[in-house]
Design a protein around this motif. Structure first.
Motif, PDB file in Angstrom:
ATOM      1  N   GLN A  87       0.846  -1.204   0.000  1.00  0.00           N
ATOM      2  CA  GLN A  87       0.000   0.000   0.000  1.00  0.00           C
ATOM      3  C   GLN A  87       0.880   1.252   0.000  1.00  0.00           C
ATOM      4  OE1 GLN A  87      -2.398   1.547   3.477  1.00  0.00           O
ATOM      5  NE2 GLN A  87      -4.057   0.759   2.206  1.00  0.00           N
ATOM      6  N   THR A  88       0.556   2.164  -0.934  1.00  0.00           N
ATOM      7  CA  THR A  88       1.294   3.428  -1.014  1.00  0.00           C
ATOM      8  C   THR A  88       0.693   4.431  -0.041  1.00  0.00           C
ATOM      9  OG1 THR A  88       1.799   3.045  -3.329  1.00  0.00           O
ATOM     10  CG2 THR A  88       1.934   5.320  -2.570  1.00  0.00           C
ATOM     11  N   ARG A  89       1.543   5.154   0.615  1.00  0.00           N
ATOM     12  CA  ARG A  89       1.089   6.245   1.486  1.00  0.00           C
ATOM     13  C   ARG A  89       1.873   7.503   1.127  1.00  0.00           C
ATOM     14  NH1 ARG A  89       0.711   3.212   7.387  1.00  0.00           N
ATOM     15  NH2 ARG A  89      -0.817   1.677   6.738  1.00  0.00           N
ATOM     16  N   VAL A  90       1.130   8.527   0.745  1.00  0.00           N
ATOM     17  CA  VAL A  90       1.766   9.831   0.537  1.00  0.00           C
ATOM     18  C   VAL A  90       1.793  10.495   1.914  1.00  0.00           C
ATOM     19  CG1 VAL A  90       1.630  12.062  -0.638  1.00  0.00           C
ATOM     20  CG2 VAL A  90       0.885   9.988  -1.830  1.00  0.00           C
ATOM     21  N   ILE A  91       2.973  10.650   2.454  1.00  0.00           N
ATOM     22  CA  ILE A  91       3.085  11.206   3.809  1.00  0.00           C
ATOM     23  C   ILE A  91       2.770  12.705   3.772  1.00  0.00           C
ATOM     24  CG2 ILE A  91       4.578  11.433   5.859  1.00  0.00           C
ATOM     25  CD1 ILE A  91       3.982   8.489   4.958  1.00  0.00           C
ATOM     26  N   SER A  92       3.438  13.401   2.866  1.00  0.00           N
ATOM     27  CA  SER A  92       3.155  14.821   2.612  1.00  0.00           C
ATOM     28  C   SER A  92       3.912  15.207   1.348  1.00  0.00           C
ATOM     29  CB  SER A  92       3.586  15.702   3.787  1.00  0.00           C
ATOM     30  OG  SER A  92       4.995  15.743   3.852  1.00  0.00           O
ATOM     31  N   ILE A  93       3.655  16.396   0.854  1.00  0.00           N
ATOM     32  CA  ILE A  93       4.358  16.841  -0.362  1.00  0.00           C
ATOM     33  C   ILE A  93       5.859  16.892  -0.099  1.00  0.00           C
ATOM     34  CG2 ILE A  93       4.724  18.877  -1.815  1.00  0.00           C
ATOM     35  CD1 ILE A  93       1.680  19.286  -1.700  1.00  0.00           C
ATOM     36  N   ASP A  94       6.250  17.362   1.067  1.00  0.00           N
ATOM     37  CA  ASP A  94       7.676  17.499   1.391  1.00  0.00           C
ATOM     38  C   ASP A  94       8.347  16.173   1.740  1.00  0.00           C
ATOM     39  OD1 ASP A  94       7.636  20.194   0.944  1.00  0.00           O
ATOM     40  OD2 ASP A  94       7.106  20.689   3.008  1.00  0.00           O
ATOM     41  N   CYS A  95       7.562  15.213   2.253  1.00  0.00           N
ATOM     42  CA  CYS A  95       8.150  13.919   2.646  1.00  0.00           C
ATOM     43  C   CYS A  95       8.156  12.934   1.478  1.00  0.00           C
ATOM     44  CB  CYS A  95       7.363  13.296   3.787  1.00  0.00           C
ATOM     45  SG  CYS A  95       7.508  14.180   5.323  1.00  0.00           S
ATOM     46  N   GLY A  96       7.116  12.976   0.650  1.00  0.00           N
ATOM     47  CA  GLY A  96       7.021  12.065  -0.489  1.00  0.00           C
ATOM     48  C   GLY A  96       6.100  10.889  -0.247  1.00  0.00           C
ATOM     49  N   ALA A  97       6.143   9.943  -1.211  1.00  0.00           N
ATOM     50  CA  ALA A  97       5.284   8.751  -1.169  1.00  0.00           C
ATOM     51  C   ALA A  97       6.135   7.525  -0.873  1.00  0.00           C
ATOM     52  CB  ALA A  97       4.566   8.592  -2.506  1.00  0.00           C
ATOM     53  N   TYR A  98       5.575   6.615  -0.113  1.00  0.00           N
ATOM     54  CA  TYR A  98       6.310   5.416   0.289  1.00  0.00           C
ATOM     55  C   TYR A  98       5.400   4.202   0.283  1.00  0.00           C
ATOM     56  CZ  TYR A  98       9.821   8.768   1.508  1.00  0.00           C
ATOM     57  OH  TYR A  98      10.729   9.784   1.413  1.00  0.00           O
ATOM     58  N   LEU A  99       6.025   3.050   0.044  1.00  0.00           N
ATOM     59  CA  LEU A  99       5.269   1.800  -0.006  1.00  0.00           C
ATOM     60  C   LEU A  99       5.359   1.080   1.338  1.00  0.00           C
ATOM     61  CD1 LEU A  99       3.715   0.280  -2.302  1.00  0.00           C
ATOM     62  CD2 LEU A  99       5.713  -1.196  -2.470  1.00  0.00           C
ATOM     63  N   TYR A 100       4.228   0.634   1.801  1.00  0.00           N
ATOM     64  CA  TYR A 100       4.165  -0.121   3.047  1.00  0.00           C
ATOM     65  C   TYR A 100       3.664  -1.532   2.752  1.00  0.00           C
ATOM     66  CZ  TYR A 100       4.954   3.999   5.982  1.00  0.00           C
ATOM     67  OH  TYR A 100       5.516   5.099   6.587  1.00  0.00           O
ATOM     68  N   GLN A 101       4.116  -2.505   3.535  1.00  0.00           N
ATOM     69  CA  GLN A 101       3.633  -3.883   3.413  1.00  0.00           C
ATOM     70  C   GLN A 101       2.739  -4.196   4.617  1.00  0.00           C
ATOM     71  OE1 GLN A 101       7.025  -3.242   2.549  1.00  0.00           O
ATOM     72  NE2 GLN A 101       6.333  -3.348   0.425  1.00  0.00           N
ATOM     73  N   LEU A 102       1.492  -4.575   4.282  1.00  0.00           N
ATOM     74  CA  LEU A 102       0.485  -4.832   5.328  1.00  0.00           C
ATOM     75  C   LEU A 102      -0.063  -6.251   5.180  1.00  0.00           C
ATOM     76  CD1 LEU A 102      -1.747  -1.704   4.507  1.00  0.00           C
ATOM     77  CD2 LEU A 102       0.257  -1.674   5.942  1.00  0.00           C
ATOM     78  N   ASP A 103      -0.842  -6.660   6.143  1.00  0.00           N
ATOM     79  CA  ASP A 103      -1.585  -7.936   6.105  1.00  0.00           C
ATOM     80  C   ASP A 103      -0.669  -9.135   5.829  1.00  0.00           C
ATOM     81  OD1 ASP A 103      -3.760  -6.301   6.449  1.00  0.00           O
ATOM     82  OD2 ASP A 103      -4.384  -6.364   4.357  1.00  0.00           O
ATOM     83  N   LEU A 104       0.448  -9.177   6.524  1.00  0.00           N
ATOM     84  CA  LEU A 104       1.394 -10.288   6.370  1.00  0.00           C
ATOM     85  C   LEU A 104       0.734 -11.609   6.778  1.00  0.00           C
ATOM     86  CD1 LEU A 104       4.528 -10.938   5.889  1.00  0.00           C
ATOM     87  CD2 LEU A 104       4.660 -10.914   8.376  1.00  0.00           C
ATOM     88  N   ALA A 105       0.930 -12.643   5.948  1.00  0.00           N
ATOM     89  CA  ALA A 105       0.370 -13.971   6.260  1.00  0.00           C
ATOM     90  C   ALA A 105       1.310 -15.042   5.714  1.00  0.00           C
ATOM     91  CB  ALA A 105      -1.012 -14.120   5.650  1.00  0.00           C
TER      92      ALA A 105
END
Lengths: 149, 229
Positions: free
Chosen positions: A103-121
């Motif tokens: 899942q991508t999360r845009v933290i803020s314009i100054d911080c940028g966008a980052y990918l997170y890994q969720l729902d590990l199974a």
């Protein structure tokens, strides 16, 4: 009264421009802790090799390990890891397949966008017992998965 | 700290309006007050006011980051107004390691209470609330940790939130009205997303901010449906 209204307007104006904190805690590193099958306590195993299925090089070679860190494939939703080790003088090869949601999360314009890994199974494994202890991969998490050997 | 400012503003606005009401009550003769009490309040609407947000139109013209519009309508029921807003909002933003885009429509419904009861033109100083709904698409292309190029998108994301509103409506000429609405938006919730967490919600703003301010400067045209008494 006008002065009070002016001060209120100034306060409101500046409250709207408050910056979001740039706190980044994403990681694609899966943290595995090895546990003893009988007592469930932390244990150490000497692995001949540990490698990720799509990567030719070994991640670990002839290493006694209690904690293992595996980089997950961020362009896939599944990563397969092959563990080679000796058990009762016999060479054993176990496979661990982990699934997750990127899942991508845009933290803020100054911080940028980052990918997170969720729902590990763990949809597939040869290990007798595994347990997901934290289903989100974060730098602040000490362990995501326990393998009982 | 921002919550303090927000609460301070709402409390300030409420006290100010309440004080105006009390002042008006004190100034009236007791005999007149009795007369007002005996008059039956007519809840039949006097007209439908249709308008648009001028700031959205200007913002769409002067920059490439935002494009959008918003139409507003309200109907009076004595001092109470049923208010409906509908709009479109699209953003193209440069983030530190890539691009972000979204576009979608939003809808707000709620009510306003007019605190200027004795104004002959029914000018308004109001407080109200809204329930907002939004459906939108969003996408992002970026370099993960400034190395790996990645992209994510979701379509049909839904969000909803609440608003406290306050503002003015002033009749300037015949059926033409102007006004502004300040919006204190809160408790945003989003559903129907998987690959990307909402960053900017059309009609609301930054999803991570659980309290957000909005402002509209509006131009209205009132269609009368009955003559005022």
């Amino acid at each position: 009264m006008r002065a009070v209204l002016f001060i209120l307007m100034v306060l409101i104006f500046f409250s709207c421009f408050e910056q979001t904190d740039c706190l980044l805690n994403n990681t694609n590193i899966l943290k595995i802790t090895l546990k003893g099958k009988t007592l469930g306590k932390d244990t150490t195993v000497t692995f001949i090799s540990i490698r990720e299925l799509k990567t030719p090089d070994n991640l670990y070679t002839n290493a006694p390990l209690g904690k293992i860190e595996i980089p997950l494939q961020i362009k896939d939703s599944i990563t397969t890891i092959i563990f080679n080790y000796n058990e009762k003088s016999q060479s054993v090869s176990d496979t661990l397949r982990v699934s997750y949601r990127n899942q991508t999360r845009v933290i803020s314009i100054d911080c940028g966008a980052y990918l997170y890994q969720l729902d590990l199974a763990v949809p597939k494994t040869n290990f007798d017992k595994t347990r997901v202890t934290s289903s989100v991969l974060l730098t602040t998490v000490k362990s995501n998965l326990e393998i009982f050997l | 700290m921002k919550y303090f400012y927000s609460i301070l503003f709402i409390v300030g606005l409420t006290i100010s309006l309440d004080a105006q009401e009390k002042k008006a009550d004190k100034g009236a003769e007791p005999v007149e007050e009795k007369k007002i009490d005996t008059v039956k309040v007519n809840y039949m609407p006097t007209g439908v006011r249709l308008g648009t947000d001028v700031l959205s139109i200007i913002s769409s013209q002067i920059g490439s980051k935002f494009s959008g519009w918003e139409v507003n309508a309200d109907v009076d029921f004595y001092r109470y107004y049923l208010a409906i807003d509908y709009g479109y909002w699209a953003k193209q933003l440069k983030v530190k390691n890539g691009d972000f885009e979204n576009s979608g429509n939003y809808f707000r419904v709620g009510a306003d209470v007019n605190f200027l009861l004795k104004d002959p033109d029914r000018n308004m100083v109001f407080l109200g609330y809204r329930y907002g709904l939004s459906t939108f698409d969003h996408s992002s292309e970026f370099l993960q940790n400034f190395v790996d190029p990645l992209s994510s998108s979701d379509a049909g994301v839904r969000a909803h939130w609440m608003e406290l509103t306050g503002g003015l409506r002033v009749k300037i000429w015949k059926m033409i009205w102007v006004g502004y609405t300040a919006r204190f938006k809160f408790v945003p919730r989003a559903t129907n997303y998987s690959r990307m967490q909402p960053y900017d919600i059309p009609g609301y703003g930054i999803f991570e901010k659980k309290i957000y301010w909005g402002f509209n400067y509006q131009l209205f045209f009132k269609i009368p449906v009955r003559a005022r008494e």
